[in-house]
Write a protein that holds these residues in place. Structure first.
Motif, PDB file in Angstrom:
ATOM      1  N   GLY A   1       3.351  10.093  47.520  1.00  0.00           N
ATOM      2  CA  GLY A   1       3.201   8.641  47.596  1.00  0.00           C
ATOM      3  C   GLY A   1       3.793   8.022  48.830  1.00  0.00           C
ATOM      4  N   GLN A   2       3.809   6.723  48.817  1.00  0.00           N
ATOM      5  CA  GLN A   2       4.213   5.932  49.991  1.00  0.00           C
ATOM      6  C   GLN A   2       5.605   6.293  50.498  1.00  0.00           C
ATOM      7  OE1 GLN A   2       3.968   1.646  49.334  1.00  0.00           O
ATOM      8  NE2 GLN A   2       5.778   1.500  50.631  1.00  0.00           N
ATOM      9  N   SER A   3       6.559   6.431  49.593  1.00  0.00           N
ATOM     10  CA  SER A   3       7.912   6.791  50.042  1.00  0.00           C
ATOM     11  C   SER A   3       8.160   8.287  49.859  1.00  0.00           C
ATOM     12  CB  SER A   3       8.964   5.960  49.310  1.00  0.00           C
ATOM     13  OG  SER A   3       8.763   6.019  47.917  1.00  0.00           O
ATOM     14  N   GLY A   4       7.089   9.014  49.598  1.00  0.00           N
ATOM     15  CA  GLY A   4       7.177  10.473  49.491  1.00  0.00           C
ATOM     16  C   GLY A   4       6.245  11.109  50.507  1.00  0.00           C
ATOM     17  N   ILE A   5       5.405  12.014  50.039  1.00  0.00           N
ATOM     18  CA  ILE A   5       4.534  12.767  50.949  1.00  0.00           C
ATOM     19  C   ILE A   5       3.075  12.412  50.691  1.00  0.00           C
ATOM     20  CG2 ILE A   5       3.834  15.162  51.509  1.00  0.00           C
ATOM     21  CD1 ILE A   5       6.739  15.832  51.291  1.00  0.00           C
ATOM     22  N   THR A   6       2.286  12.358  51.767  1.00  0.00           N
ATOM     23  CA  THR A   6       0.839  12.164  51.618  1.00  0.00           C
ATOM     24  C   THR A   6       0.195  13.539  51.528  1.00  0.00           C
ATOM     25  OG1 THR A   6       0.986  10.174  52.951  1.00  0.00           O
ATOM     26  CG2 THR A   6      -1.205  11.117  52.662  1.00  0.00           C
ATOM     27  N   VAL A   7      -0.614  13.750  50.522  1.00  0.00           N
ATOM     28  CA  VAL A   7      -1.225  15.066  50.325  1.00  0.00           C
ATOM     29  C   VAL A   7      -2.750  14.940  50.347  1.00  0.00           C
ATOM     30  CG1 VAL A   7       0.722  15.961  48.980  1.00  0.00           C
ATOM     31  CG2 VAL A   7      -1.149  14.815  47.790  1.00  0.00           C
ATOM     32  N   SER A   8      -3.428  16.047  50.660  1.00  0.00           N
ATOM     33  CA  SER A   8      -4.900  16.017  50.585  1.00  0.00           C
ATOM     34  C   SER A   8      -5.408  17.362  50.096  1.00  0.00           C
ATOM     35  CB  SER A   8      -5.519  15.654  51.939  1.00  0.00           C
ATOM     36  OG  SER A   8      -5.243  16.662  52.875  1.00  0.00           O
ATOM     37  N   PRO A   9      -5.030  17.744  48.864  1.00  0.00           N
ATOM     38  CA  PRO A   9      -5.485  19.032  48.342  1.00  0.00           C
ATOM     39  C   PRO A   9      -6.968  18.967  47.955  1.00  0.00           C
ATOM     40  CG  PRO A   9      -4.345  17.805  46.642  1.00  0.00           C
ATOM     41  CD  PRO A   9      -4.265  16.964  47.886  1.00  0.00           C
ATOM     42  N   ASP A  10      -7.551  20.133  47.699  1.00  0.00           N
ATOM     43  CA  ASP A  10      -8.938  20.142  47.200  1.00  0.00           C
ATOM     44  C   ASP A  10      -8.970  19.592  45.774  1.00  0.00           C
ATOM     45  OD1 ASP A  10      -9.690  21.372  49.544  1.00  0.00           O
ATOM     46  OD2 ASP A  10      -9.257  23.385  48.757  1.00  0.00           O
ATOM     47  N   LEU A  11      -7.921  19.907  45.014  1.00  0.00           N
ATOM     48  CA  LEU A  11      -7.869  19.469  43.611  1.00  0.00           C
ATOM     49  C   LEU A  11      -6.504  18.859  43.300  1.00  0.00           C
ATOM     50  CD1 LEU A  11      -9.027  19.441  40.700  1.00  0.00           C
ATOM     51  CD2 LEU A  11      -8.122  21.763  40.407  1.00  0.00           C
ATOM     52  N   TYR A  12      -6.502  17.646  42.736  1.00  0.00           N
ATOM     53  CA  TYR A  12      -5.249  16.962  42.361  1.00  0.00           C
ATOM     54  C   TYR A  12      -5.358  16.592  40.884  1.00  0.00           C
ATOM     55  CZ  TYR A  12      -1.270  13.742  42.847  1.00  0.00           C
ATOM     56  OH  TYR A  12      -0.045  13.113  42.743  1.00  0.00           O
ATOM     57  N   ILE A  13      -4.482  17.152  40.062  1.00  0.00           N
ATOM     58  CA  ILE A  13      -4.498  16.824  38.634  1.00  0.00           C
ATOM     59  C   ILE A  13      -3.274  15.958  38.347  1.00  0.00           C
ATOM     60  CG2 ILE A  13      -4.611  17.750  36.275  1.00  0.00           C
ATOM     61  CD1 ILE A  13      -5.727  20.328  37.364  1.00  0.00           C
ATOM     62  N   ALA A  14      -3.519  14.697  37.987  1.00  0.00           N
ATOM     63  CA  ALA A  14      -2.420  13.757  37.713  1.00  0.00           C
ATOM     64  C   ALA A  14      -2.230  13.670  36.200  1.00  0.00           C
ATOM     65  CB  ALA A  14      -2.768  12.386  38.275  1.00  0.00           C
ATOM     66  N   VAL A  15      -1.046  14.042  35.747  1.00  0.00           N
ATOM     67  CA  VAL A  15      -0.809  14.069  34.293  1.00  0.00           C
ATOM     68  C   VAL A  15       0.297  13.063  33.950  1.00  0.00           C
ATOM     69  CG1 VAL A  15      -0.313  15.548  32.306  1.00  0.00           C
ATOM     70  CG2 VAL A  15      -1.331  16.543  34.376  1.00  0.00           C
ATOM     71  N   GLY A  16      -0.025  12.096  33.100  1.00  0.00           N
ATOM     72  CA  GLY A  16       0.982  11.098  32.691  1.00  0.00           C
ATOM     73  C   GLY A  16       1.469  10.262  33.854  1.00  0.00           C
ATOM     74  N   ILE A  17       0.566   9.986  34.804  1.00  0.00           N
ATOM     75  CA  ILE A  17       0.874   9.130  35.964  1.00  0.00           C
ATOM     76  C   ILE A  17       0.043   7.857  35.834  1.00  0.00           C
ATOM     77  CG2 ILE A  17       0.606   8.895  38.481  1.00  0.00           C
ATOM     78  CD1 ILE A  17       1.318  11.816  38.775  1.00  0.00           C
ATOM     79  N   SER A  18       0.691   6.692  35.941  1.00  0.00           N
ATOM     80  CA  SER A  18      -0.034   5.435  35.712  1.00  0.00           C
ATOM     81  C   SER A  18      -1.018   5.119  36.834  1.00  0.00           C
ATOM     82  CB  SER A  18       0.962   4.281  35.547  1.00  0.00           C
ATOM     83  OG  SER A  18       1.805   4.202  36.684  1.00  0.00           O
ATOM     84  N   GLY A  19      -0.645   5.462  38.090  1.00  0.00           N
ATOM     85  CA  GLY A  19      -1.532   5.165  39.222  1.00  0.00           C
ATOM     86  C   GLY A  19      -1.131   3.909  39.958  1.00  0.00           C
ATOM     87  N   ALA A  20       0.180   3.717  40.122  1.00  0.00           N
ATOM     88  CA  ALA A  20       0.672   2.579  40.927  1.00  0.00           C
ATOM     89  C   ALA A  20       0.159   2.745  42.355  1.00  0.00           C
ATOM     90  CB  ALA A  20       2.202   2.565  40.912  1.00  0.00           C
ATOM     91  N   VAL A  21      -0.015   1.592  43.049  1.00  0.00           N
ATOM     92  CA  VAL A  21      -0.584   1.624  44.397  1.00  0.00           C
ATOM     93  C   VAL A  21       0.237   2.526  45.324  1.00  0.00           C
ATOM     94  CG1 VAL A  21       0.619  -0.508  45.096  1.00  0.00           C
ATOM     95  CG2 VAL A  21      -1.448   0.175  46.272  1.00  0.00           C
ATOM     96  N   GLN A  22       1.562   2.544  45.126  1.00  0.00           N
ATOM     97  CA  GLN A  22       2.425   3.379  45.995  1.00  0.00           C
ATOM     98  C   GLN A  22       2.191   4.863  45.749  1.00  0.00           C
ATOM     99  OE1 GLN A  22       3.679   1.086  43.854  1.00  0.00           O
ATOM    100  NE2 GLN A  22       4.651  -0.522  45.067  1.00  0.00           N
ATOM    101  N   HIS A  23       1.712   5.214  44.578  1.00  0.00           N
ATOM    102  CA  HIS A  23       1.368   6.623  44.314  1.00  0.00           C
ATOM    103  C   HIS A  23      -0.010   6.935  44.893  1.00  0.00           C
ATOM    104  CE1 HIS A  23       1.823  10.490  42.307  1.00  0.00           C
ATOM    105  NE2 HIS A  23       0.516  10.425  42.111  1.00  0.00           N
ATOM    106  N   ILE A  24      -0.954   6.018  44.642  1.00  0.00           N
ATOM    107  CA  ILE A  24      -2.350   6.236  45.065  1.00  0.00           C
ATOM    108  C   ILE A  24      -2.451   6.460  46.581  1.00  0.00           C
ATOM    109  CG2 ILE A  24      -4.669   5.184  45.157  1.00  0.00           C
ATOM    110  CD1 ILE A  24      -3.882   5.773  42.309  1.00  0.00           C
ATOM    111  N   VAL A  25      -1.672   5.695  47.387  1.00  0.00           N
ATOM    112  CA  VAL A  25      -1.808   5.847  48.850  1.00  0.00           C
ATOM    113  C   VAL A  25      -1.450   7.262  49.307  1.00  0.00           C
ATOM    114  CG1 VAL A  25      -1.460   3.437  49.515  1.00  0.00           C
ATOM    115  CG2 VAL A  25       0.520   4.933  49.367  1.00  0.00           C
ATOM    116  N   GLY A  26      -0.719   7.974  48.480  1.00  0.00           N
ATOM    117  CA  GLY A  26      -0.307   9.316  48.870  1.00  0.00           C
ATOM    118  C   GLY A  26      -1.241  10.424  48.421  1.00  0.00           C
ATOM    119  N   MET A  27      -2.258  10.110  47.577  1.00  0.00           N
ATOM    120  CA  MET A  27      -3.100  11.197  47.056  1.00  0.00           C
ATOM    121  C   MET A  27      -4.588  10.875  47.031  1.00  0.00           C
ATOM    122  SD  MET A  27      -3.713   9.546  44.105  1.00  0.00           S
ATOM    123  CE  MET A  27      -4.437  10.596  42.882  1.00  0.00           C
ATOM    124  N   SER A  28      -4.970   9.658  47.461  1.00  0.00           N
ATOM    125  CA  SER A  28      -6.382   9.281  47.308  1.00  0.00           C
ATOM    126  C   SER A  28      -7.300  10.080  48.228  1.00  0.00           C
ATOM    127  CB  SER A  28      -6.565   7.778  47.537  1.00  0.00           C
ATOM    128  OG  SER A  28      -5.993   7.432  48.772  1.00  0.00           O
TER     129      SER A  28
END
Ligand SMILES: Cc1cc2nc3c(=O)[nH]c(=O)nc-3n(C[C@H](O)[C@H](O)[C@H](O)COP(=O)(O)OP(=O)(O)OC[C@H]3O[C@@H](n4cnc5c(N)ncnc54)[C@H](O)[C@@H]3O)c2cc1C
Length: 403
Positions: A329-356
């Motif tokens: 995420g925004q204050s963490g790491i930006t990732v771009s894997p082929d597959l991202y499985i989000a489990v029990g994550i609400s999807g706050a904008v600060q998280h989304i910018v790091g994995m979209s």
């Protein structure tokens, strides 16, 4: 403009010894700048009595127009053998973006390469868009140190006068860019997610601001170069053209051991599950919906079955379940894997910018209204404690069948 306070100067010659261009001379006990001074600031930095001061005024449009070219710092890493140095992936991402910017400006792309004398894979830089390479080699440049890199990069930028200077927002890039900015009295926009050229041929540097709730577009109207860092994985690497060539120019600069004030005693690489998530091709990310650190075990199992890596949201980093190095995420790491499985994550904008930027996003959440479903390619509305074990079972069965 350089101002030397003659009364304060002790004639100690520290400035003379540490000037990368041999442009400082002590004459009759007082430091004097010579005509080849680039105002890179190395002397000011080492003067222990603060007798040297550099004043930088807002430049006129005519002066700004003298700055040309898009420059990139090529952060290098050792290859598997340790015998060669090769650019990090973020450098190729920056080159792809720089091609677009330089094309609009009608300017060249130059890459700054700092190494310790081991062969550097410069062909890949040319293949991805570099028009020229500016190189400086010195044993003091490996491993990375803030002092050595700031001295050389500041000297290169001050002498070459690019209009744009881009660095990857890696740990070293984040360390280096503000030092160079402070040394040369330049602005810096950190962690950009978008770069454009406007009608006035200025660089529009866009980054999330105010907790990620707005995107700020930042201009640097009165100084050059316009300096920005860009996070790894924000831009895609474009196609390479192996036929392209870029001339290599050795940059004449001197780097004295005394400049480097730190000593690296040893380097320990993070391995296994604590390793970097930037380059993972499969990520299973956990959120606060997992309830406790113990429940991460089932996500590790899922990640292992898929040959992937565990990561998570800031909420679980703050809860102490995983280290910050695994935060997406925004204050963490930006990732771009082929597959991202989000489990029990609400999807706050600060998280989304790091994995979209992930190839395929699968979201598992028991709230059908969770914002994560807006960016998911596949959404599973359900209880993670039922869905994840069922997924693991299914994967194992299909592996058995295939064997
Ligand atoms: C300046 C700033 C920077 C930030 N940077 C980051 C960042 O880099 N990365 C980041 O992630 N956040 C960041 N945040 C925090 C962010 O705003 C959110 O607070 C955080 O992402 C929430 O984490 P979460 O989704 O794990 O937890 P929650 O928001 O608590 O969401 C938990 C989710 O789990 C679901 N759930 C609950 N039980 C179950 C179950 N049994 N099965 C399935 N689903 C279940 C819930 O429906 C809910 O959607 C930042 C915030 C600020 C202000």
């Amino acid at each position: 403009m350089m101002i030397i306070a003659a009364k304060a100067c002790t004639g100690c010659k520290l400035c003379e010894k540490n000037c990368p261009f041999s442009a400082m001379l002590v004459v009759d006990g007082t430091a004097q700048a010579q005509d080849n001074c680039t105002l890179c600031g190395a002397c000011m930095n080492v003067c222990s009595v603060h007798a040297i001061h550099i004043e930088r005024m807002a430049a006129s449009p005519e002066e700004l127009a003298k700055f040309k070219g898009v420059f990139i710092w090529a952060e290098l890493e050792e290859d598997e053998t340790g015998e060669r140095l090769t650019p990090k992936k973020v450098v190729l991402e920056l080159l792809t973006e720089a091609k677009r910017l330089a094309g609009t400006l009608g300017e060249e792309i130059k890459v700054l390469v700092l190494g310790d004398g081991r062969p550097v894979d410069t062909g890949i830089l040319a293949a991805h868009g570099a028009d020229a390479i500016v190189r400086f080699e010195n044993k003091l440049l490996w491993p990375y140190s803030t002092d050595a890199y700031t001295t050389v990069i500041s000297a290169m930028v001050a002498a070459k006068k690019p209009s744009i200077f881009l660095l990857g927002a890696t740990p070293n890039g984040r360390d280096l860019a503000p030092r160079v900015g402070a040394r040369l009295k330049l602005g810096l926009t950190a962690d950009c997610t978008m770069l454009e050229i406007n009608d006035e041929k200025q660089l529009v540097q866009t980054r999330p601001a105010f907790g990620g709730n707005i995107m700020a577009s930042i201009l640097t109207p009165f100084s050059r170069p316009q300096m920005a860092t860009v996070r790894p994985n924000v831009f895609k690497v474009g196609a390479a053209d192996p036929a392209r060539r870029a001339p290599v120019e050795d940059f004449p600069v001197s780097l004295q051991r005394g400049v480097v004030r730190t000593k690296i005693l040893g380097i320990e690489k993070l391995t296994g599950r604590g390793g970097g998530i930037e380059n993972a091709s499969v990520i299973v990310a956990a959120g606060h919906g997992l309830k406790s650190a113990e429940n991460l075990a089932m996500l590790r199992e899922l990640a292992d079955e898929l040959g992937g890596t565990l990561a998570g949201s800031r909420a679980i980093v703050e809860a102490g379940w995983i280290p910050h190095t695994l935060q997406v995420g925004q204050s963490g790491i930006t990732v771009s894997p082929d597959l991202y499985i989000a489990v029990g994550i609400s999807g706050a904008v600060q998280h989304i910018v790091g994995m979209s930027g992930a190839g395929t996003i699968i979201a598992i959440n028991n709230d059908p209204e969770a914002p994560i479903f807006k960016v998911a390619d596949v959404g599973i509305v359900g209880d993670a404690f039922e869905v994840v074990p069922a997924l693991i079972k299914e994967i194992r069965q299909s592996k058995k069948k295939a064997a």
